[in-house]
Design an enzyme around this catalytic site. Structure first.
Site, PDB file in Angstrom:
ATOM      1  N   GLU A 262     -18.748  23.506 -14.144  1.00 30.67           N
ATOM      2  CA  GLU A 262     -19.205  22.165 -14.520  1.00 30.67           C
ATOM      3  C   GLU A 262     -18.344  21.083 -13.883  1.00 30.67           C
ATOM      4  O   GLU A 262     -18.836  20.050 -13.435  1.00 30.67           O
ATOM      5  CB  GLU A 262     -19.183  22.012 -16.042  1.00 30.67           C
ATOM      6  CG  GLU A 262     -20.251  22.833 -16.740  1.00 30.67           C
ATOM      7  CD  GLU A 262     -20.071  22.809 -18.249  1.00 30.67           C
ATOM      8  OE1 GLU A 262     -20.885  22.169 -18.924  1.00 30.67           O
ATOM      9  OE2 GLU A 262     -19.122  23.435 -18.756  1.00 30.67           O
TER      10      GLU A 262
ATOM     11  N   ASN B 238     -17.519  28.770 -22.265  1.00 27.92           N
ATOM     12  CA  ASN B 238     -18.081  27.670 -21.488  1.00 27.92           C
ATOM     13  C   ASN B 238     -17.705  27.746 -20.009  1.00 27.92           C
ATOM     14  O   ASN B 238     -16.546  27.998 -19.676  1.00 27.92           O
ATOM     15  CB  ASN B 238     -17.592  26.333 -22.057  1.00 27.92           C
ATOM     16  CG  ASN B 238     -18.116  26.094 -23.463  1.00 27.92           C
ATOM     17  OD1 ASN B 238     -19.209  26.535 -23.803  1.00 27.92           O
ATOM     18  ND2 ASN B 238     -17.325  25.420 -24.275  1.00 27.92           N
TER      19      ASN B 238
ATOM     20  N   SER C  54     -14.663  27.079 -27.193  1.00 28.81           N
ATOM     21  CA  SER C  54     -14.891  25.803 -27.866  1.00 28.81           C
ATOM     22  C   SER C  54     -13.880  25.671 -29.000  1.00 28.81           C
ATOM     23  O   SER C  54     -13.459  26.670 -29.584  1.00 28.81           O
ATOM     24  CB  SER C  54     -16.307  25.781 -28.427  1.00 28.81           C
ATOM     25  OG  SER C  54     -16.377  24.906 -29.522  1.00 28.81           O
TER      26      SER C  54
ATOM     27  N   LYS D 256      -7.935   4.283   2.678  1.00 26.81           N
ATOM     28  CA  LYS D 256      -7.274   5.590   2.545  1.00 26.81           C
ATOM     29  C   LYS D 256      -7.432   6.272   1.191  1.00 26.81           C
ATOM     30  O   LYS D 256      -7.651   7.479   1.126  1.00 26.81           O
ATOM     31  CB  LYS D 256      -5.779   5.451   2.867  1.00 26.81           C
ATOM     32  CG  LYS D 256      -5.520   5.216   4.328  1.00 26.81           C
ATOM     33  CD  LYS D 256      -4.089   4.813   4.578  1.00 26.81           C
ATOM     34  CE  LYS D 256      -4.017   3.741   5.631  1.00 26.81           C
ATOM     35  NZ  LYS D 256      -4.556   2.423   5.226  1.00 26.81           N
TER      36      LYS D 256
ATOM     37  N   SER E 206       0.828  -1.217   0.000  1.00 35.80           N
ATOM     38  CA  SER E 206       0.000   0.000   0.000  1.00 35.80           C
ATOM     39  C   SER E 206       0.852   1.252   0.000  1.00 35.80           C
ATOM     40  O   SER E 206       0.337   2.359   0.168  1.00 35.80           O
ATOM     41  CB  SER E 206      -0.922   0.003   1.223  1.00 35.80           C
ATOM     42  OG  SER E 206      -0.162  -0.082   2.407  1.00 35.80           O
TER      43      SER E 206
ATOM     44  N   GLN F 231      -7.039  -1.604   4.651  1.00 36.42           N
ATOM     45  CA  GLN F 231      -6.006  -0.919   3.881  1.00 36.42           C
ATOM     46  C   GLN F 231      -6.628  -0.129   2.728  1.00 36.42           C
ATOM     47  O   GLN F 231      -6.044   0.832   2.241  1.00 36.42           O
ATOM     48  CB  GLN F 231      -5.003  -1.946   3.361  1.00 36.42           C
ATOM     49  CG  GLN F 231      -3.832  -1.358   2.622  1.00 36.42           C
ATOM     50  CD  GLN F 231      -2.705  -2.356   2.479  1.00 36.42           C
ATOM     51  OE1 GLN F 231      -1.968  -2.610   3.411  1.00 36.42           O
ATOM     52  NE2 GLN F 231      -2.600  -2.957   1.307  1.00 36.42           N
TER      53      GLN F 231
ATOM     54  N   THR G  32     -39.018  29.379  -7.277  1.00 36.81           N
ATOM     55  CA  THR G  32     -39.330  28.051  -6.740  1.00 36.81           C
ATOM     56  C   THR G  32     -39.802  27.258  -7.954  1.00 36.81           C
ATOM     57  O   THR G  32     -40.391  27.823  -8.878  1.00 36.81           O
ATOM     58  CB  THR G  32     -40.448  28.089  -5.669  1.00 36.81           C
ATOM     59  OG1 THR G  32     -41.650  28.562  -6.282  1.00 36.81           O
ATOM     60  CG2 THR G  32     -40.099  29.000  -4.503  1.00 36.81           C
ATOM     61  N   HIS G  33     -39.507  25.961  -7.971  1.00 38.53           N
ATOM     62  CA  HIS G  33     -39.799  25.107  -9.130  1.00 38.53           C
ATOM     63  C   HIS G  33     -39.168  25.664 -10.411  1.00 38.53           C
ATOM     64  O   HIS G  33     -39.677  25.419 -11.505  1.00 38.53           O
ATOM     65  CB  HIS G  33     -41.312  24.954  -9.362  1.00 38.53           C
ATOM     66  CG  HIS G  33     -42.083  24.600  -8.130  1.00 38.53           C
ATOM     67  ND1 HIS G  33     -42.327  23.312  -7.746  1.00 38.53           N
ATOM     68  CD2 HIS G  33     -42.630  25.394  -7.172  1.00 38.53           C
ATOM     69  CE1 HIS G  33     -43.024  23.311  -6.608  1.00 38.53           C
ATOM     70  NE2 HIS G  33     -43.205  24.563  -6.238  1.00 38.53           N
TER      71      HIS G  33
ATOM     72  N   LYS H 252     -18.482  30.523 -28.337  1.00 34.45           N
ATOM     73  CA  LYS H 252     -18.707  29.901 -27.042  1.00 34.45           C
ATOM     74  C   LYS H 252     -17.823  30.440 -25.925  1.00 34.45           C
ATOM     75  O   LYS H 252     -16.673  30.792 -26.122  1.00 34.45           O
ATOM     76  CB  LYS H 252     -18.460  28.378 -27.138  1.00 34.45           C
ATOM     77  CG  LYS H 252     -19.489  27.644 -27.952  1.00 34.45           C
ATOM     78  CD  LYS H 252     -20.861  27.591 -27.309  1.00 34.45           C
ATOM     79  CE  LYS H 252     -20.927  26.594 -26.191  1.00 34.45           C
ATOM     80  NZ  LYS H 252     -21.157  25.232 -26.617  1.00 34.45           N
TER      81      LYS H 252
HETATM   82  N1  ARG Z   1      -0.775  -1.083   5.399  1.00 31.33           N
HETATM   83  C1  ARG Z   1      -1.685  -1.507   6.412  1.00 31.33           C
HETATM   84  C2  ARG Z   1      -2.983  -0.673   6.325  1.00 31.33           C
HETATM   85  O1  ARG Z   1      -2.991   0.313   5.660  1.00 31.33           O
HETATM   86  C3  ARG Z   1      -1.073  -1.394   7.758  1.00 31.33           C
HETATM   87  C4  ARG Z   1      -1.653  -2.283   8.822  1.00 31.33           C
HETATM   88  C5  ARG Z   1      -1.306  -3.665   8.595  1.00 31.33           C
HETATM   89  N2  ARG Z   1      -1.540  -4.500   9.704  1.00 31.33           N
HETATM   90  C6  ARG Z   1      -1.522  -5.829   9.588  1.00 31.33           C
HETATM   91  N3  ARG Z   1      -1.703  -6.496  10.638  1.00 31.33           N
HETATM   92  N4  ARG Z   1      -1.297  -6.411   8.442  1.00 31.33           N
HETATM   93  O2  ARG Z   1      -4.014  -1.007   6.880  1.00 31.33           O
END
Ligand code: ARG
Length: 462
Positions: free
Chosen positions: A290, A285, A277, A325, A23, A322, A155-156, A283
Site C-alpha cells: 500500500e 495488512n 492491526s 533539486k 539552499s 534553486q 480483463t475488466h 488482520k
Molecule cells: N544555489 C543556487 C542553485 O541551486 C546556485 C546558483 C546560484 N546562482 C546565482 N547566480 N545566484 O540554483
C-alpha cells in the site's frame, strides 16, 4: 559567513532574506560532486596556464582536504552558508588564503550547479538501475517458479482466459525492462557537461571544456552556453522515467493487495512485510504494498514540481531553479526505497496455486477455447462464439460448468461436438496451446524468462 559576492551592495541582507535564499540544507548532498568538479576545474585552469600549475596543485590539495574532512566528520557543513558551492569556496579560501580566491576563475555558480546536479543524478541513475535490475531478477525467478501454475487472467477485472501465474509476473518483468531502457536513455542525455558555460555567455579565458568534461566522466559538452545553464531537461526526464517506473510498481502493489485479500487468497505475503492491526486480531495488512502504491503519488508530484518550476522561466538562469533539486532528490530516494522493499518482499510471496486453479475453474474462462474447438470442426468463428455463449448461459442457469456438461448436452448445442471437446477445454491444454509468440504457454514463458535473463547479463557485461 561573509558573503563571497559582497561588493556591490551597500547594506547587509536581512536575516530572513538570507534564510529564505539559502539552499544548503538541500544541496549539501552534492558536496562530493561539487568538490570533484572544482578539482577538475582547477586542473584545467592550471593546464591552460590561466593559473599557475603550483596554484592548481594547491587548490586541488585544499579541495581534497575539505572532502576528506567532510567524510571523516572533522568538518561540518555550515547551514548558515548560502549553498554548498559558497561553503566549499569559503572554507577553501579560509584554509589557503589568496590562492583560494582563484578557483572561481572562468566559471559561475550557474554552470557549477548545473554540473553538480548532473553528476549527482548520474550516480542516482546508476543506483536505481542496479536496484531495478535486482527487482527484475526477483520477479523473473518467481515467474519461473510458477511458470505452470494456472491463474484466471482478467480483463475488466472479470475472469477472462486462463494464463499462468508465471506469465502474469513476466508482464511486470517486461515493464521493468523498459524502465531500465528509459534510465539508460536518460543517463545518456544527462551525461553531457555544462561546465564552462559560465554565467550564460561563455568566457574570455582560453578554457578547455572538453578536458574538464572528460576528467569528470562526461561523454561530451553542452554545445550552447545559454542552454548549458538553463537546461534541466535531464532532471525532468529522470522524474518522468521514475514516475513511469513507480506506476509499474504501483500496479503490481495493487494486485498484491487484491490477491492477498480474503476474497482472492491467491497469494500469501511474508509476515516480515505485513503488519497487524492494533484492534482487529485477525488482520494481516499489506502495508508495504500500500505504501509503494501511495508513494507513487509523491513521485508524480515531484515530476509536476520540476515541470512547473521550469515552464515560465525566461533564459537563462533564474533563482527559481534553486527549487529544482528537492523534489528530484525526493523522487530518487522514494524510488530506491520502494525498489528495495519490493525486492525484499517478493521472494517470500507464496502463491496459493490451488485457489488460483479453483478460481480458474469457476469462471467459464475456457469459453473461448470451446469456440476455437468448434472452429476446428469447421464453423466460422462468429457462429462458434454464439454456440459457446449459449452453452455458458445454460451452465449459469443450471449451475453447471463447461467441464460438467454431458456429451449429449453438447451435441444438442452442436452435432459437430465430439468426445474430444473435454480435452479441448481442459485448462492445462488451454494454456499450453497458446504457443503464439509472447503467449501464456509454459514454453513461451520460458522463452520470456531466458530473454530477460540474457538482457540482465548483457547489462552487467557478462
Ligand atoms: N544555489 C543556487 C542553485 O541551486 C546556485 C546558483 C546560484 N546562482 C546565482 N547566480 N545566484 O540554483
Amino acid at each position: 559567513m561573509n558573503k563571497l559576492w559582497a561588493g556591490r551592495s551597500e547594506q547587509e541582507t536581512a536575516k530572513l532574506a538570507d534564510d529564505f535564499n539559502s539552499s544548503i540544507a538541500v544541496d549539501s548532498r552534492m558536496a562530493r560532486q561539487d568538490i570533484t568538479g572544482s578539482m577538475a576545474h582547477a586542473a584545467m585552469l592550471g593546464a591552460q596556464g590561466i593559473i599557475s600549475q603550483t596554484e592548481a596543485a594547491q587548490l586541488i590539495d585544499g579541495l581534497q582536504g575539505i572532502l576528506d574532512d567532510l567524510d571523516s566528520g572533522t568538518l561540518a557543513v555550515d547551514l548558515q552558508a548560502e549553498d554548498i558551492h559558497m561553503f566549499v569556496e569559503q572554507v577553501l579560501t579560509e584554509r589557503l588564503g589568496e590562492v583560494g580566491k582563484k578557483l572561481h576563475t572562468a566559471r559561475s555558480r550557474n554552470d557549477q550547479v548545473a554540473l553538480d546536479f548532473r553528476m549527482y543524478l548520474r550516480e542516482e541513475v546508476d543506483e536505481i538501475t542496479a536496484l531495478t535490475g535486482a527487482l527484475l531478477t526477483v520477479i523473473t525467478d518467481k515467474a519461473e517458479a510458477y511458470k505452470a501454475a494456472i491463474l484466471p487472467g482478467y480483463t475488466h477485472l472479470q475472469r477472462a482466459q486462463p494464463v499462468t501465474f508465471g506469465h502474469h509476473l513476466m508482464a511486470y518483468s517486461m515493464m521493468l525492462l523498459r524502465d531500465l531502457d528509459r534510465l539508460a536513455d536518460c543517463r545518456e542525455r544527462m551525461n553531457v557537461s555544462p561546465i564552462g558555460s559560465c554565467a550564460l555567455a561563455g568566457t574570455t579565458y582560453r578554457t578547455d571544456r572538453r578536458m574538464e568534461a572528460e576528467a569528470l566522466g562526461f561523454d561530451g559538452i553542452c554545445l550552447n552556453s545559454i542552454d548549458g545553464v538553463s537546461d534541466r531537461d535531464f532532471a525532468a526526464e529522470l522524474c518522468a522515467a521514475l514516475s513511469i517506473e513507480m506506476m509499474h510498481l504501483s500496479r503490481l502493489s495493487e494486485e498484491l493487495i487484491l490477491w492477498s485479500s480474503w476474497e482472492f487468497q491467491f497469494v500469501t505475503l511474508p509476515d516480515a512485510y505485513t503488519t497487524g492491526s492494533s484492534i482487529m486480531p485477525q488482520k494481516k495488512n499489506p502495508d508495504m504494498a500500500e505504501l509503494v502504491r501511495g508513494k507513487t503519488g509523491r513521485v508524480y508530484g515531484d515530476l509536476m514540481g520540476i515541470l512547473t518550476v521550469l515552464k515560465g522561466l525566461p533564459l537563462a538562469y533564474n533563482k527559481d531553479m534553486q527549487e529544482d533539486k528537492e523534489g528530484v532528490f525526493d523522487a530518487c530516494d522514494t524510488v530506491k526505497l520502494c525498489l528495495q522493499v519490493m525486492a525484499g518482499m517478493l521472494p517470500g510471496m507464496k502463491a496459493n496455486t490451488d485457489r488460483m486453479l479453483a478460481a480458474a475453474r469457476e469462471g467459464f474462462i475456457n469459453a473461448t477455447d470451446l469456440a476455437d474447438y468448434l472452429v476446428s470442426r469447421g464453423l466460422p468463428f462468429r457462429s462458434a462464439y454464439k454456440i459457446s455463449g449459449q452453452l455458458v448461459a445454460k451452465c449459469i442457469r443450471e449451475r453447471k460448468t463447461l467441464e460438467t456438461l454431458s456429451l449429449d448436452e453438447y451435441k444438442e448445442a452442436s452435432p459437430l461436438i465430439g468426445e474430444d471437446v473435454y480435452e479441448a477445454i481442459d485448462l492445462n491444454n488451454c494454456v499450453n496451446k497458446r504457443v503464439s509468440a509472447g503467449g501464456t504457454s509454459v514454453s513461451s514463458v520460458e522463452t520470456q524468462i531466458e530473454t530477460v535473463r540474457q538482457k540482465l547479463a548483457d547489462m552487467k557485461g557478462e
